[in-house]
Design a protein around this motif. Structure first.
Motif, short mmCIF file in Angstrom:
data_model
loop_
_atom_site.label_atom_id
_atom_site.label_comp_id
_atom_site.label_asym_id
_atom_site.label_seq_id
_atom_site.Cartn_x
_atom_site.Cartn_y
_atom_site.Cartn_z
N PHE A 77 1.29 22.70 -13.33
CA PHE A 77 1.34 21.26 -13.52
C PHE A 77 1.17 20.62 -12.14
N GLY A 78 0.09 19.95 -11.88
CA GLY A 78 -0.16 19.47 -10.52
C GLY A 78 -0.26 17.97 -10.39
N CYS A 79 -0.30 17.52 -9.14
CA CYS A 79 -0.49 16.10 -8.84
C CYS A 79 -1.84 15.64 -9.41
N PHE A 80 -2.79 16.58 -9.45
CA PHE A 80 -4.16 16.30 -9.86
C PHE A 80 -4.26 15.62 -11.23
N HIS A 81 -3.40 16.03 -12.19
CA HIS A 81 -3.47 15.45 -13.53
C HIS A 81 -3.44 13.92 -13.48
N CYS A 82 -2.60 13.38 -12.64
CA CYS A 82 -2.41 11.92 -12.63
C CYS A 82 -3.11 11.23 -11.46
N HIS A 83 -3.33 11.97 -10.37
CA HIS A 83 -3.85 11.33 -9.15
C HIS A 83 -5.21 11.86 -8.71
N GLN A 84 -5.77 12.81 -9.44
CA GLN A 84 -6.92 13.56 -8.96
C GLN A 84 -6.55 14.05 -7.55
N PHE A 123 10.42 4.81 -3.02
CA PHE A 123 9.26 5.50 -3.60
C PHE A 123 9.51 5.79 -5.07
N THR A 124 8.46 6.25 -5.76
CA THR A 124 8.57 6.55 -7.18
C THR A 124 9.11 7.97 -7.36
N ASN A 125 10.20 8.07 -8.12
CA ASN A 125 10.85 9.35 -8.35
C ASN A 125 9.97 10.23 -9.24
N HIS A 126 9.61 11.40 -8.76
CA HIS A 126 8.74 12.29 -9.53
C HIS A 126 9.50 13.38 -10.29
N ASN A 127 10.80 13.14 -10.48
CA ASN A 127 11.58 14.05 -11.33
C ASN A 127 11.63 13.41 -12.71
N LEU A 139 0.84 -1.21 0.00
CA LEU A 139 0.00 0.00 0.00
C LEU A 139 0.87 1.26 0.00
N GLY A 140 0.52 2.16 -0.88
CA GLY A 140 1.29 3.40 -0.93
C GLY A 140 2.48 3.31 -1.86
N LEU A 141 2.74 2.13 -2.37
CA LEU A 141 3.90 2.00 -3.27
C LEU A 141 3.48 1.84 -4.72
N ARG A 142 2.30 1.41 -4.97
CA ARG A 142 1.87 1.12 -6.34
C ARG A 142 0.52 1.74 -6.62
N GLY A 143 0.36 2.34 -7.78
CA GLY A 143 -0.94 2.89 -8.16
C GLY A 143 -1.85 1.77 -8.60
N LYS A 144 -3.14 2.05 -8.65
CA LYS A 144 -4.09 1.05 -9.09
C LYS A 144 -3.92 0.75 -10.56
N GLY A 145 -4.18 -0.45 -10.92
CA GLY A 145 -4.19 -0.79 -12.33
C GLY A 145 -2.81 -0.79 -12.94
N GLU A 146 -1.80 -0.69 -12.12
CA GLU A 146 -0.45 -0.62 -12.66
C GLU A 146 0.02 -2.03 -13.01
N THR A 147 0.63 -2.15 -14.17
CA THR A 147 1.14 -3.44 -14.58
C THR A 147 2.49 -3.67 -13.94
N LYS A 150 2.49 15.63 3.60
CA LYS A 150 2.03 14.25 3.59
C LYS A 150 2.92 13.36 2.72
N TYR A 151 3.37 13.89 1.58
CA TYR A 151 4.19 13.08 0.66
C TYR A 151 5.50 13.80 0.36
N PRO A 152 6.37 13.92 1.39
CA PRO A 152 7.59 14.74 1.20
C PRO A 152 8.51 14.21 0.09
N ASN A 153 8.62 12.88 -0.03
CA ASN A 153 9.55 12.34 -1.03
C ASN A 153 9.09 12.64 -2.45
N GLN A 154 7.80 12.39 -2.70
CA GLN A 154 7.27 12.64 -4.04
C GLN A 154 7.31 14.14 -4.34
N TYR A 155 6.96 14.95 -3.32
CA TYR A 155 6.93 16.39 -3.55
C TYR A 155 8.34 16.93 -3.81
C1 HEC Z 1 2.49 12.88 -14.54
C2 HEC Z 1 1.82 12.01 -13.62
C3 HEC Z 1 2.06 12.20 -12.14
C4 HEC Z 1 2.00 13.36 -11.43
C5 HEC Z 1 1.73 14.76 -11.93
C6 HEC Z 1 2.23 13.00 -10.07
N1 HEC Z 1 2.40 11.65 -9.96
FE1 HEC Z 1 2.57 10.56 -8.23
N2 HEC Z 1 2.78 8.86 -9.32
C7 HEC Z 1 2.75 8.77 -10.69
C8 HEC Z 1 3.08 7.44 -11.10
C9 HEC Z 1 3.16 6.94 -12.51
C10 HEC Z 1 3.29 6.70 -9.91
C11 HEC Z 1 3.68 5.25 -9.80
C12 HEC Z 1 2.46 4.46 -9.66
C13 HEC Z 1 2.72 3.01 -9.83
O1 HEC Z 1 3.79 2.61 -10.25
O2 HEC Z 1 1.78 2.27 -9.54
C14 HEC Z 1 3.06 7.62 -8.82
C15 HEC Z 1 3.08 7.27 -7.47
C16 HEC Z 1 2.80 8.14 -6.43
C17 HEC Z 1 2.63 7.73 -5.05
C18 HEC Z 1 2.67 6.29 -4.51
C19 HEC Z 1 3.97 6.03 -3.81
C20 HEC Z 1 5.14 5.96 -4.74
O3 HEC Z 1 6.05 6.78 -4.57
O4 HEC Z 1 5.15 5.13 -5.67
C21 HEC Z 1 2.40 8.88 -4.34
C22 HEC Z 1 2.14 9.00 -2.85
C23 HEC Z 1 2.43 10.00 -5.26
N3 HEC Z 1 2.65 9.50 -6.53
C24 HEC Z 1 2.27 11.31 -4.91
C25 HEC Z 1 2.30 12.38 -5.81
C26 HEC Z 1 2.28 13.78 -5.43
C27 HEC Z 1 2.21 14.29 -4.01
C28 HEC Z 1 2.31 14.50 -6.58
C29 HEC Z 1 2.38 16.01 -6.75
C30 HEC Z 1 3.41 16.69 -6.00
C31 HEC Z 1 2.33 13.56 -7.68
N4 HEC Z 1 2.36 12.28 -7.16
C32 HEC Z 1 2.30 13.92 -9.02
C33 HEC Z 1 2.45 9.79 -11.57
C34 HEC Z 1 2.31 11.13 -11.23
#
Ligand code: HEC
Ligand code: HEC
Ligand code: HEC
Ligand code: HEC
Length: 439
Positions: free
Chosen positions: A178-185, A319-323, A24-32, A78-83
């Protein structure tokens, strides 16, 4: 169209499964499942089986709920690493002006905004700055489609009429770029398709595409603005029609408001009704022949597998790198994943891109020559109306195929075989167009 109740049931089921697996918290839904970057180094390529793409259920955002965007900055605690990694996109700030790097586009896009100003892509955090700074004119709000989640939410809430609003009227409503909303609502970690035109285009095949490809395909894809509604629309329905040949046939079959063949603009000197391809990464990566695509025998990798990857925080959290960078800039990814099969991916990519530019530049010069010759023929009145129309159509088709690879952001490496197909087709239509001018 996704039934809300079913969604909820699926999501509860998935949460239970995920929790049971401690994921939980590591994988999005429907992810292959795909080979993850943190997989043990000792794993051999043979063990990296192609992903299952069947039993997934992708989520599409609901319309008309009045949803408000939770801004990226509000998720920081709440999500310091992703942010934190999301904010690193700011470091990817280089812009190349294509009209200077590839002067031939001043001729090929003549009469269209991209001939005046065409900056290369850079980090996601710059989308709004770059939109406001471009020298291209903006009339309608549909330009905001891939730039701000404020617009994404407005389309979900108010429907397609939002696309036809005046650009300047919508400008005042932008609260998030460009926000988290696009991909995560508003549920970080859960992947949603919030740009519903993509779900409409992929249609019945929605569940056979990994969610992490859909999230990028919302913007990194080929669209046009519907001439009647001005809505962002795709030129295909279903994956079988998602290829440059069928997409061109479709664009050649639809008409504008005046009953003429659809065009993004008309070149005044040649009379060619031209098409502009946008950034067909989704169609290319998932297209036929893609080495890591859906029907590959090698291994399926999603956009996120190559452009995000897994990373470890100081406290050991994976965690998943958001860079969103080039995979070549992600040492951790190359070492833990790609290098299992690619001895030197950077060298392989460089070599392929060099060949790509050689051929793409050469064809562009031929297209410029065609524009000049056709323009001269129009002025001289040497061609019959019938030959002129055939020549114009061949020219339009040739440029479409060339543009399909020129504007695709990987410079040929997402799908080398599709790239060659497009360039072959461009040359075929060039020859066809030139045959009228020589006659
Ligand atoms: C362009 C699309 C996109 C945007 C924008 C995005 N994410 Fe993600 N995020 C993803 C993907 C893809 C994954 C990986 C999901 C998976 O592999 O199941 C993910 C995973 C996550 C996860 C699950 C834990 C992890 O690290 O895998 C969290 C929490 C998360 N994102 C938070 C955020 C936050 C907070 C923001 C905004 C600051 C954000 N995301 C913006 C695409 C996005
Ligand atoms: C809401 C629309 C949108 C979504 C969703 C989106 N992108 Fe982008 N992306 C853009 C835009 C627009 C740019 C160009 C930004 C600029 O130059 O100002 C961009 C730029 C990039 C770049 C930088 C390119 C460069 O040359 O530096 C990469 C890499 C990238 N995106 C990958 C992805 C991946 C991978 C995903 C999915 C996980 C994704 N994007 C999802 C709109 C989007
Ligand atoms: C198999 C790995 C792989 C997959 C899957 C993949 N890409 Fe790429 N992508 C690459 C490589 C390699 C490059 C070239 C990078 C370079 O030139 O430095 C690239 C380049 C890009 C660029 C230009 C980045 C830049 O820095 O100039 C964008 C944008 C992009 N990809 C988006 C996507 C999107 C969107 C998807 C999914 C539809 C996707 N990619 C899937 C490997 C991949
Ligand atoms: C299971 C083995 C395997 C893994 C793991 C793998 N690849 Fe590949 N990849 C291949 C094979 C095989 C090809 C097709 C033959 C070739 O071009 O080398 C290929 C082709 C490619 C291409 C097209 C290259 C070109 O220019 O012709 C790119 C880009 C690519 N891979 C990127 C990646 C990235 C990025 C990763 C890591 C995230 C990765 N691959 C992981 C086996 C693999």
């Amino acid at each position: 169209m996704i039934n809300r109740k079913l969604d909820t049931i699926f999501r509860i089921l998935l949460i239970v499964c995920a929790a049971a697996l401690g994921l939980l918290g590591l994988r999005g839904k429907g992810e292959t499942p795909a080979p993850s970057a943190d997989a043990g180094k000792e794993e051999t390529p043979a063990e990296t089986a192609p992903s299952e793409t069947a039993a997934v259920h992708n989520l599409v955002a609901e319309t008309g709920t009045g949803i408000q965007v939770t801004k990226a900055a509000d998720w920081e605690t709440k999500y310091p690493n992703q942010y934190e990694t999301y904010m690193l996109n700011t470091e990817n700030d280089e812009v190349v002006e294509y009209t200077e790097e590839h002067p031939y586009i001043k001729t090929l896009y003549d009469g269209y905004g991209f001939a005046i100003s065409y900056g290369s892509a850079r980090g996601h955090n710059y989308v709004i700055d770059d939109l406001y700074a471009t020298g291209r004119p903006h009339k309608l709000a549909n330009c905001f489609t891939c730039k701000t989640s404020s617009f994404t939410a407005a389309v979900l809430n108010d429907g397609d009429s939002t696309y036809a609003m005046a650009f300047d009227d919508f400008k005042n409503q932008v609260t998030d770029d460009f926000g988290c909303f696009h991909c995560h609502q508003n549920e970080p970690g859960v992947l949603y398709v919030t740009h519903r035109y993509l779900a409409d285009a992929v249609a019945d095949d929605l569940d056979s595409v990994p969610a992490a490809d859909l999230s990028c395909g919302q913007c990194h894809s080929e669209y046009y603005f519907d001439p009647a509604t001005k809505a962002t629309t795709f030129g295909y329905v279903g994956l079988a029609a998602m290829n440059p040949d069928d997409m061109l046939a479709y664009e050649n079959s639809i008409t504008d408001g005046e009953g003429k063949m659809f065009a993004d603009w008309t070149d005044e000197t040649t009379g060619v009704r031209k098409l502009k391809v946008q950034h067909p990464e989704f169609e290319t990566v998932l297209g036929e022949g893609s080495p890591h695509g859906l029907s590959t025998s090698i291994v399926t990798l999603t956009c996120a597998d190559c452009h995000m990857g897994q990373t470890k925080a100081e406290d050991g959290t994976v965690f998943t790198n958001h860079n969103w960078t080039s995979p070549l800039d992600n040492k951790e990814l190359l070492e833990n994943n790609c290098s299992k099969c690619h001895k030197d991916l950077a060298a392989q990519v460089a070599e392929d891109q060099e060949k790509y530019w050689e051929r793409t530049d050469a064809i562009a010069e031929k297209l410029v020559k065609l524009d000049e010759d056709l323009s001269a023929a129009v002025t001289a009145g040497t061609l019959s109306e019938e030959d002129l129309e055939s020549c114009r159509l061949a020219s339009r088709n040739a440029q479409w195929y060339w543009d399909f690879v020129f504007v695709e952001n990987s410079n040929g490496v997402h799908n080398p075989s599709l790239t060659q197909h497009c360039l072959d087709q461009a040359e075929k239509y060039l020859e066809d167009a030139n045959s009228y001018l020589k006659a």
